[in-house]
Design an enzyme around this catalytic site. Structure first.
Site, PDB file in Angstrom:
ATOM      1  N   ASP A 280     -48.917 -86.026   9.409  1.00  0.00           N
ATOM      2  CA  ASP A 280     -48.179 -84.839   8.226  1.00  0.00           C
ATOM      3  C   ASP A 280     -48.459 -85.700   6.758  1.00  0.00           C
ATOM      4  OD1 ASP A 280     -47.318 -83.768  10.562  1.00  0.00           O
ATOM      5  OD2 ASP A 280     -45.143 -84.510  10.126  1.00  0.00           O
ATOM      6  N   ASP A 438     -43.690 -73.636  14.554  1.00  0.00           N
ATOM      7  CA  ASP A 438     -42.188 -74.272  14.303  1.00  0.00           C
ATOM      8  C   ASP A 438     -41.298 -73.936  14.835  1.00  0.00           C
ATOM      9  OD1 ASP A 438     -44.141 -76.292  12.652  1.00  0.00           O
ATOM     10  OD2 ASP A 438     -43.988 -74.637  11.238  1.00  0.00           O
TER      11      ASP A 438
HETATM   12  O1  1PR Z   1     -46.844 -73.055   6.980  1.00  0.00           O
HETATM   13  O2  1PR Z   1     -49.421 -72.744   7.265  1.00  0.00           O
HETATM   14  O3  1PR Z   1     -48.383 -74.070   5.357  1.00  0.00           O
HETATM   15  O4  1PR Z   1     -48.550 -74.787   7.725  1.00  0.00           O
HETATM   16  C1  1PR Z   1     -47.639 -76.041   7.303  1.00  0.00           C
HETATM   17  C2  1PR Z   1     -47.915 -76.741   8.555  1.00  0.00           C
HETATM   18  O5  1PR Z   1     -46.946 -78.069   8.235  1.00  0.00           O
HETATM   19  C3  1PR Z   1     -47.463 -76.574   9.599  1.00  0.00           C
HETATM   20  O6  1PR Z   1     -48.133 -76.737  10.806  1.00  0.00           O
HETATM   21  C4  1PR Z   1     -45.845 -77.174   9.931  1.00  0.00           C
HETATM   22  O7  1PR Z   1     -45.842 -77.541  11.296  1.00  0.00           O
HETATM   23  C5  1PR Z   1     -46.259 -78.507   9.295  1.00  0.00           C
HETATM   24  N1  1PR Z   1     -44.818 -78.760   8.574  1.00  0.00           N
HETATM   25  C6  1PR Z   1     -44.232 -78.393   7.587  1.00  0.00           C
HETATM   26  N2  1PR Z   1     -43.454 -78.913   7.350  1.00  0.00           N
HETATM   27  C7  1PR Z   1     -43.062 -80.110   8.037  1.00  0.00           C
HETATM   28  C8  1PR Z   1     -42.063 -81.155   8.057  1.00  0.00           C
HETATM   29  O8  1PR Z   1     -42.378 -82.010   8.871  1.00  0.00           O
HETATM   30  N3  1PR Z   1     -41.432 -81.255   7.012  1.00  0.00           N
HETATM   31  N4  1PR Z   1     -44.534 -80.930   9.885  1.00  0.00           N
HETATM   32  C9  1PR Z   1     -44.229 -80.145   8.872  1.00  0.00           C
HETATM   33  C10 1PR Z   1     -44.551 -80.381  11.101  1.00  0.00           C
HETATM   34  C11 1PR Z   1     -44.414 -81.438  13.133  1.00  0.00           C
HETATM   35  C12 1PR Z   1     -45.547 -82.325  13.825  1.00  0.00           C
HETATM   36  C13 1PR Z   1     -44.926 -83.826  14.009  1.00  0.00           C
HETATM   37  C14 1PR Z   1     -44.641 -83.739  15.299  1.00  0.00           C
HETATM   38  C15 1PR Z   1     -44.702 -84.988  15.950  1.00  0.00           C
HETATM   39  N5  1PR Z   1     -44.844 -81.809  11.806  1.00  0.00           N
HETATM   40  O9  1PR Z   1     -46.615 -81.987  13.450  1.00  0.00           O
HETATM   41  O10 1PR Z   1     -46.247 -84.302  13.928  1.00  0.00           O
HETATM   42  O11 1PR Z   1     -43.406 -82.851  15.585  1.00  0.00           O
HETATM   43  O12 1PR Z   1     -43.676 -85.842  15.542  1.00  0.00           O
HETATM   44  P1  1PR Z   1     -43.156 -86.848  16.414  1.00  0.00           P
HETATM   45  O13 1PR Z   1     -44.171 -87.391  17.472  1.00  0.00           O
HETATM   46  O14 1PR Z   1     -42.696 -88.006  15.465  1.00  0.00           O
HETATM   47  O15 1PR Z   1     -42.096 -86.245  16.990  1.00  0.00           O
HETATM   48  P2  1PR Z   1     -48.320 -73.514   6.799  1.00  0.00           P
END
Ligand code: 1PR
Length: 588
Positions: A280, A438
């Site tokens: 991320d 999400d």
């Molecule tokens: O909506 O098209 O602009 O895409 C935004 C992208 O960014 C989406 O794929 C969304 O999942 C991601 N995203 C947005 N905000 C966050 C955040 O964390 N605040 N991250 C985010 C999503 C989730 C996973 C993470 C897993 C594994 N992160 O990718 O890496 O949950 O984590 P873990 O193994 O530590 O539990 P758009």
């Protein structure tokens, strides 16, 4: 038995001559007509290319940056084909077919390159086709067709049959079965190589002389062909880690001198389960692009400064994960929903640098949507995606915009073709488009309390609720939408998604295991591959998700970034649990 070379002509003949009589009766009509029109224009002469230059046929349909990078990594330079003559005058030609069959044939026919390719291949010159570059050699394809191909190999390229539950596209790592010495495949042994395709050619009596390896995915299909100096592979050597680089190296180093070395006799395998490292990425308060990681999507430290959690540099971490044996690396630009990605040049740079020496698939997501900037200039989501592909991405991932597209589709029942998802998958193929979901768990006492699909949960909610539905969110979990993960998954599959990245806000960063209820629900509902994400804390969590659900891949972030669990240990554990995985990080 080794198939006879197409002709006995040597590779670098000082005065090669090209017959205008097709050596293969299969060549399709347009090829033959073109031949008459074009052959007199080809002034064939000894190539002045040095041995370190390989000619690349890039007809501009997508990302061939990875192929270029792999060639460069192996110590060679590339020269681009600008006109048909560049093909017939090449010393060695690599054709990394990208995109769909029909537009590719169209470009080749209109530019005269179809004819030049036929001439080059029929003359037994060193050739390596990759993916679509293999399929185009066949008589025709059913992809949006039938569409005629170059007609050099007997057979029709058809779609994998998903009616029996087979997940299509075929995405991931399979070992290939090498029944005879194949020259360029000599080093891959039983290693897995990376495939991503929905269409395939199958072995037949008529084409058996061409086949140098097969693979099994629901059925046997052709993984590679070889005849004389002509090779083509259905898999992506430039994305197959060390094993893939060995294929390219063998083709580049000594195309005319493969002696019968070891016969690899690789065994056919099932599709390996993939282990994906996710980064991320966002800009921190100092303006640096960093890898961050949230707790249930909250990426700020709970300190007085409240700064963005910084777990490392994106390019360095991606390289490390590649060396550690990650099957894929994903970059999610988590603030892409508010920053326009084409303004976010650091992210494009991250992709460019990473793809220079990371030879497994790269996915990038965040902010893929239509956008109008402050000067009124409109950018389509296709332009945004194209820039990501050009910078080195193999797949793009769409989050928020896919939710809006699915909502509209479910409301109207009409596929407009205008959504980012539809546009990008139409041009680049659905295997290049991931939808990132999400969802947040919403507990219910009664499944009928909601119009969306609700399921009985394994662990009851805080008030003893026995059911839950999974509400989709947009903008990084900031806004809940009136659509469930189940409804979204089915809708985006219809709209052209090739894969689903299934996060779970409740589990993200908790290290307590994947949400098995959610992953089972979604992976049973769709026929495209599902990547389980969020919550991995131990190696056992990976075997659990593969045993209890039909997920094709499992993704983790926090445990890898904090070095609590290594990718290698996850894979060793999965092997002990008799779950097929690709072993072997980088040894060069
Ligand atoms: O909506 O098209 O602009 O895409 C935004 C992208 O960014 C989406 O794929 C969304 O999942 C991601 N995203 C947005 N905000 C966050 C955040 O964390 N605040 N991250 C985010 C999503 C989730 C996973 C993470 C897993 C594994 N992160 O990718 O890496 O949950 O984590 P873990 O193994 O530590 O539990 P758009």
């Amino acid at each position: 038995m080794e198939a006879a070379p197409i002709s006995s002509r040597s590779i670098i003949s000082p005065t090669p001559s090209y017959s205008s009589t097709p050596l293969f009766s299969l060549r399709h009509e347009s090829c033959r007509i073109n031949l008459k029109l074009q052959s007199k224009h080809f002034s064939v002469h000894a190539s002045s290319n040095s041995d370190s230059v390989v000619t690349l046929l890039d007809y501009g349909a997508g990302n061939v940056r990875s192929v270029r990078n792999a060639i460069r990594f192996l110590g060679y330079d590339t020269k681009d084909v600008q006109k048909p003559e560049d093909i017939v005058n090449a010393n060695r030609l690599i054709f990394p077919g990208v995109g769909a069959f029909a537009p590719a044939m169209n470009v080749l026919n209109l530019s005269g390159m179809a004819e030049a390719l036929c001439t080059y291949i029929e003359s037994d010159r060193p050739f390596l086709g990759i993916c679509l570059g293999l399929q185009l050699l066949f008589e025709s394809s059913e992809e949006n067709g039938p569409v005629k191909g170059l007609g050099l190999i007997p057979g029709v390229v058809g779609r994998f049959d998903s009616s029996n539950g087979l997940r299509v596209p075929h995405i991931g790592w399979n070992a290939v079965k090498v029944p005879k010495d194949s020259g360029i495949l000599d080093d891959i042994g039983g290693n897995h190589v990376y495939f991503v395709h929905s269409y395939r050619a199958v072995p037949s009596e008529a084409n058996k002389e061409w086949i140098s390896s097969t693979c099994n995915y629901g059925e046997d299909f052709i993984a590679s062909i070889k005849r004389g100096n002509v090779h083509a592979v259905q898999f992506h050597p430039e994305k197959s880690g060390y094993a893939g680089l060995s294929v390219l190296r063998r083709f580049l180093d000594s195309p005319n001198s493969y002696s019968a070395k070891k016969s690899t006799q690789g065994k056919a395998s099932k599709l390996a389960k993939r282990v994906i490292a996710c980064l991320d990425v966002r800009t921190n308060d100092k303006g640096d692009l960093v890898v961050t990681k949230g707790d249930q999507y909250d990426v700020r430290e709970h300190t007085k400064e409240n700064e963005v959690r910084n777990l490392g540099k994106p390019v360095e971490l991606a390289r490390q994960y590649y060396k550690d044996g990650a099957d894929e690396v994903s970059f999610l630009n988590i603030t892409g929903f508010r920053d326009f990605p084409l303004g976010d040049l650091p992210m494009l740079k991250v992709l460019r640098y990473t793809s220079e020496n990371v030879f497994v698939p790269l996915t990038v997501g965040g902010g893929i949507r239509d956008f109008t900037d402050g000067n009124g200039r409109h950018y389509s989501s296709l332009e945004v995606a194209s820039e990501y592909f050009r910078s080195g991405a193999d797949k793009i991932s769409i989050g928020s915009d896919a939710v809006y597209a699915a909502e509209a589709y479910l409301r109207t029942g009409v596929k407009t073709g205008n959504s980012s998802l539809e546009q990008i998958s139409q041009v680049y193929g659905n295997q290049a488009v991931v939808v990132s979901i999400d969802p947040r768990r919403v507990y219910l006492m009664d499944p009928d309390d909601v119009e969306f699909k609700a399921i009985k949960v394994t662990k009851p909610g805080p008030l003893g609720e026995g059911y839950a539905w999974y509400q989709c969110t947009v903008n990084g979990g900031r806004e809940g939408r009136p659509i469930g993960a189940y409804e979204l998954a089915k809708a985006v599959e219809d709209l052209g998604a090739g894969e689903i990245l299934l996060n779970c806000i409740d589990c993200d960063g908790q290290g307590l295991g994947f949400d098995i209820d959610l992953i089972k629900l979604i992976s049973d509902a769709v026929t495209i591959p599902v990547i389980a994400s969020s919550g991995a804390g131990t190696v056992e969590h990976f075997s659990e998700v593969f045993k209890k659900t039909s997920a094709s891949a499992a993704l983790a972030a926090g445990i890898f970034h904090r070095r609590e669990v290594s990718i290698q240990s996850v894979k060793e554990h999965l092997l002990e649990e008799h779950i097929e995985v690709r072993m072997g990080g980088v040894v060069h």
